[in-house]
Scaffold this motif. Structure first.
Motif, PDB file in Angstrom:
ATOM      1  N   GLN A 112       0.855  -1.180   0.000  1.00 42.50           N
ATOM      2  CA  GLN A 112       0.000   0.000   0.000  1.00 42.50           C
ATOM      3  C   GLN A 112       0.897   1.238   0.000  1.00 42.50           C
ATOM      4  N   SER A 113       0.399   2.333  -0.527  1.00 44.06           N
ATOM      5  CA  SER A 113       1.140   3.590  -0.458  1.00 44.06           C
ATOM      6  C   SER A 113       1.047   4.162   0.956  1.00 44.06           C
ATOM      7  N   CYS A 114       1.965   5.044   1.286  1.00 48.14           N
ATOM      8  CA  CYS A 114       1.928   5.690   2.601  1.00 48.14           C
ATOM      9  C   CYS A 114       2.563   7.069   2.495  1.00 48.14           C
ATOM     10  N   HIS A 115       2.259   7.926   3.475  1.00 48.31           N
ATOM     11  CA  HIS A 115       2.817   9.275   3.456  1.00 48.31           C
ATOM     12  C   HIS A 115       2.824   9.867   4.849  1.00 48.31           C
ATOM     13  N   LEU A 116       3.617  10.918   5.016  1.00 48.43           N
ATOM     14  CA  LEU A 116       3.685  11.655   6.266  1.00 48.43           C
ATOM     15  C   LEU A 116       3.084  13.036   6.076  1.00 48.43           C
ATOM     16  N   VAL A 117       2.333  13.470   7.089  1.00 49.88           N
ATOM     17  CA  VAL A 117       1.685  14.786   7.061  1.00 49.88           C
ATOM     18  C   VAL A 117       2.120  15.582   8.282  1.00 49.88           C
ATOM     19  N   ILE A 118       2.515  16.832   8.079  1.00 54.83           N
ATOM     20  CA  ILE A 118       2.829  17.731   9.184  1.00 54.83           C
ATOM     21  C   ILE A 118       1.810  18.864   9.195  1.00 54.83           C
ATOM     22  N   TYR A 119       1.708  19.534  10.333  1.00 53.92           N
ATOM     23  CA  TYR A 119       0.807  20.685  10.445  1.00 53.92           C
ATOM     24  C   TYR A 119       1.548  21.978  10.129  1.00 53.92           C
TER      25      TYR A 119
END
Length: 265
Positions: A112-119
């Motif tokens: 599966q694809s994955c990603h990181l998110v910051i605020y």
């Protein structure tokens, strides 16, 4: 003598004007939304400026490497220079270097694809992204914005922030982002903190279950959310179940956190 509190009050700050800088920023912000680029006539018409006002701006931006002319065309488009500058910012650079190999291993393990998110400034931003090795890929674009109210990453970033920070985050949500009056923030926060993760149906794509875990730094602060847009394969060609994926995503989030200095003991 001016009091420190008076200096910090936005309503009492002076407003300054820098016309040349504003024109350059207008051009960059406009081209950021134009994948095919724009010629100078289109740019001047959209920004309601004359060719004389913007021509030198475009020349300088091209000389500095922020925009480029497409080969054999008169269309300007944004280069990756701003992207590179943003990723030289120490926190993002550290997060990127630490997480990239972990996300690659995770994506290969669960297909599966994955990603990181910051605020940042009222919304989430995808700063690291890894595609699945599978022939069937669902992924989120690097640099994409993630609304806080109706996304897995937004829930994680809000839930693991302290009360003061959370209130500030909510107050800065852009007007065009979802900000539902009926949404129970406190209930969501209690649920996510109790679980230690978030798992919700995607608000943007049908059939996607977004699974996310928080990333912590050496100060025990949640600095990012690790998200997997999980979908089922109807032909049963993938062996990883949602339950197994949860465990692997949690392990990956913990590995990144430890590498950032988080004490998981």
């Amino acid at each position: 003598m001016t009091k420190p509190t008076e200096i910090l009050e936005p309503s009492k700050r002076k407003t300054y004007s820098a016309p040349a800088l504003e024109k350059g920023l207008d051009i960059l912000e406009l081209l950021a939304n134009q994948a095919e680029g724009m010629n100078i006539s289109e740019i001047t018409k959209t920004l309601n400026r004359s060719v004389g006002e913007l021509f030198r701006m475009l020349v300088v931006l091209e000389q500095r490497g922020y925009v480029s002319l497409q080969l054999g065309s008169d269309r300007y488009r944004l280069t990756l220079k701003m992207f590179g500058l943003a990723h030289r910012f120490p926190p993002i650079k550290r997060l990127t270097s630490v997480s990239a190999p972990v996300l690659q291993r995770l994506s290969y393990a669960i297909e599966q694809s994955c990603h990181l998110v910051i605020y940042y400034e009222g919304k989430g931003h995808v700063v690291v992204q890894q595609d699945s090795p599978s022939e069937r890929v669902f992924s989120v674009r690097l640099g994409a914005e993630a609304p806080l109210m109706n996304t897995c990453s937004g829930h994680l970033l809000l839930a693991f922030a302290d009360q003061s920070t959370r209130s500030q985050m909510l107050s800065r949500i852009p007007a065009h982002h979802p900000n539902e009056n009926g949404f129970n923030i406190d209930k969501m926060v209690r649920k996510v903190l109790g679980q230690g993760y978030e798992s919700i149906h995607s608000a943007q794509a049908q059939g996607i279950q977004d699974i996310g875990y928080p990333i912590f730094d050496y100060q025990d602060q949640a600095v990012a959310a690790l998200i997997v847009p999980f979908f089922e394969y109807l032909d049963a060609s993938r062996q990883t179940s949602a339950a197994d994926a949860h465990q692997l995503i949690q392990q990956a989030a913990q590995e990144i956190s430890i590498a950032l200095g988080f004490d998981a003991s």
